[in-house]
Design a protein around this motif. Sequence first.
Motif, PDB file in Angstrom:
ATOM      1  N   MET A   7      17.731  55.946  21.849  1.00 50.92           N
ATOM      2  CA  MET A   7      16.978  54.939  21.851  1.00 50.92           C
ATOM      3  C   MET A   7      17.503  54.814  20.296  1.00 50.92           C
ATOM      4  N   LYS A   8      17.840  53.881  19.568  1.00 48.91           N
ATOM      5  CA  LYS A   8      18.187  53.847  18.927  1.00 48.91           C
ATOM      6  C   LYS A   8      16.813  53.204  17.560  1.00 48.91           C
ATOM      7  N   SER A   9      16.416  53.286  16.362  1.00 48.26           N
ATOM      8  CA  SER A   9      15.788  52.651  15.244  1.00 48.26           C
ATOM      9  C   SER A   9      16.132  50.831  15.073  1.00 48.26           C
ATOM     10  N   ILE A  10      15.061  50.925  14.672  1.00 46.55           N
ATOM     11  CA  ILE A  10      15.416  48.875  14.961  1.00 46.55           C
ATOM     12  C   ILE A  10      16.997  48.890  13.206  1.00 46.55           C
ATOM     13  N   GLU A  11      16.095  50.177  12.166  1.00 46.63           N
ATOM     14  CA  GLU A  11      17.072  49.451  11.438  1.00 46.63           C
ATOM     15  C   GLU A  11      18.946  50.146  12.062  1.00 46.63           C
ATOM     16  N   LYS A  38      12.953  53.241  10.874  1.00 51.81           N
ATOM     17  CA  LYS A  38      13.340  53.867  10.795  1.00 51.81           C
ATOM     18  C   LYS A  38      12.807  54.809  12.736  1.00 51.81           C
ATOM     19  N   ILE A  39      12.231  54.882  12.708  1.00 49.94           N
ATOM     20  CA  ILE A  39      11.632  55.899  13.823  1.00 49.94           C
ATOM     21  C   ILE A  39      12.372  54.981  15.108  1.00 49.94           C
ATOM     22  N   ASN A  40      12.769  55.841  16.290  1.00 53.18           N
ATOM     23  CA  ASN A  40      13.629  55.467  17.560  1.00 53.18           C
ATOM     24  C   ASN A  40      13.105  54.568  18.118  1.00 53.18           C
ATOM     25  N   ILE A  95      11.933  45.027  19.986  1.00 54.12           N
ATOM     26  CA  ILE A  95      10.746  45.779  20.219  1.00 54.12           C
ATOM     27  C   ILE A  95       9.807  45.429  21.533  1.00 54.12           C
ATOM     28  N   ILE A  96       9.729  43.684  21.605  1.00 59.05           N
ATOM     29  CA  ILE A  96       9.360  43.389  22.777  1.00 59.05           C
ATOM     30  C   ILE A  96       8.886  43.276  23.637  1.00 59.05           C
ATOM     31  N   GLY A  97      10.090  44.381  24.619  1.00 54.18           N
ATOM     32  CA  GLY A  97      10.462  44.440  25.824  1.00 54.18           C
ATOM     33  C   GLY A  97       8.988  45.663  25.515  1.00 54.18           C
TER      34      GLY A  97
END
Length: 135
Positions: free
Chosen positions: A1-5, A31-33, A55-57
């Motif tokens: 998974m990726k981070s928000i950024e 910066k966090i996955n 991140i809503i899911g």
Amino acid sequence: MKSIEQLENDYWNEPSEFPTSLVEKCYHYRKINIGELTNEQLRLLISQHIGTEHIIGIALEKLERNILTEGDFYEGDLLVAISGLPTEFWNKKETEFRTFKNLVERNSELIKTELGEKKFDRINEKIKASAQQWL
């Protein structure tokens, strides 16, 4: 998974000094996955409308397991943060909105018992306001 950024391809420059601890937390949490975010990190990012569409899911999955999922403040604070999302957000996320609405309906007695009628009514009012567009 990726981070928000990474997902947003938007990298904030690190300031020499953060104006508040809230800004500093948001900077680091981006910066966090997303799969590694804690309940509190999810709650804070959602309440600040940062990366919410990514991140809503994950947040809804946590509510599916426990509608009263707790960040750092109180039982159900993730639920309350999600209920504060604006109608404009839900306009683009109908599936997630319906999931959220169903979770609240299925757990209404528990929410009323644990968080109180007033908080339940506030959550429900926000859901009704957002649901207007599909009626």
